[in-house]
Write a protein that holds these residues in place. Structure first.
Motif, PDB file in Angstrom:
ATOM      1  N   GLU A  63      35.324  40.636  46.333  1.00  0.00           N
ATOM      2  CA  GLU A  63      36.789  40.649  46.469  1.00  0.00           C
ATOM      3  C   GLU A  63      37.205  39.637  47.528  1.00  0.00           C
ATOM      4  O   GLU A  63      36.587  39.537  48.579  1.00  0.00           O
ATOM      5  CB  GLU A  63      37.211  42.065  46.895  1.00  0.00           C
ATOM      6  N   GLU A  69      44.342  41.773  53.055  1.00  0.00           N
ATOM      7  CA  GLU A  69      44.755  42.443  51.823  1.00  0.00           C
ATOM      8  C   GLU A  69      44.126  41.732  50.631  1.00  0.00           C
ATOM      9  O   GLU A  69      44.051  40.500  50.617  1.00  0.00           O
ATOM     10  CB  GLU A  69      46.284  42.416  51.671  1.00  0.00           C
ATOM     11  N   PRO A  70      43.690  42.488  49.615  1.00  0.00           N
ATOM     12  CA  PRO A  70      43.145  41.850  48.422  1.00  0.00           C
ATOM     13  C   PRO A  70      44.188  40.963  47.735  1.00  0.00           C
ATOM     14  O   PRO A  70      45.359  41.312  47.692  1.00  0.00           O
ATOM     15  CB  PRO A  70      42.776  43.020  47.503  1.00  0.00           C
ATOM     16  N   LYS A  72      45.878  39.763  44.622  1.00  0.00           N
ATOM     17  CA  LYS A  72      46.049  40.328  43.283  1.00  0.00           C
ATOM     18  C   LYS A  72      45.787  39.265  42.229  1.00  0.00           C
ATOM     19  O   LYS A  72      46.232  38.126  42.351  1.00  0.00           O
ATOM     20  CB  LYS A  72      47.466  40.897  43.111  1.00  0.00           C
ATOM     21  N   GLN A  73      45.024  39.659  41.223  1.00  0.00           N
ATOM     22  CA  GLN A  73      44.727  38.752  40.119  1.00  0.00           C
ATOM     23  C   GLN A  73      45.947  38.639  39.206  1.00  0.00           C
ATOM     24  O   GLN A  73      46.590  39.630  38.913  1.00  0.00           O
ATOM     25  CB  GLN A  73      43.528  39.270  39.322  1.00  0.00           C
TER      26      GLN A  73
END
Length: 74
Positions: A63, A69-70, A72-73
């Motif tokens: 990730e 924060e990840p 978003k794909q």
């Protein structure tokens, strides 16, 4: 994906980080490191308990994060 836990604390002079395979391992590893730092600098063993704002973040392997924060794909 494998989950890992990243614990961190920041002082005026240093940033401390620890990684664990569980939340408790990350916190315990950080505490152990902070106590080792205290010994090296002749501080009280629990010196960090007065100020430390310890953060723990759950991270998944594979990730990518942006500002903790990840991303978003799309």
């Amino acid at each position: 994906m494998v989950k890992i836990y990243y614990a961190s604390a920041h002082s005026r002079s240093f940033d401390f980080q620890a990684i664990g395979s569980t939340y408790n391992e990350a916190i315990g590893t950080l505490h152990k490191g902070l106590k080792a730092h205290a010994k090296a600098y002749n501080l009280e063993p629990k010196w960090f308990e007065q100020w430390a704002d310890i953060r723990v973040q759950e991270i998944n392997s594979g990730e990518c994060l942006r500002d903790r924060e990840p991303i978003k794909q799309i």
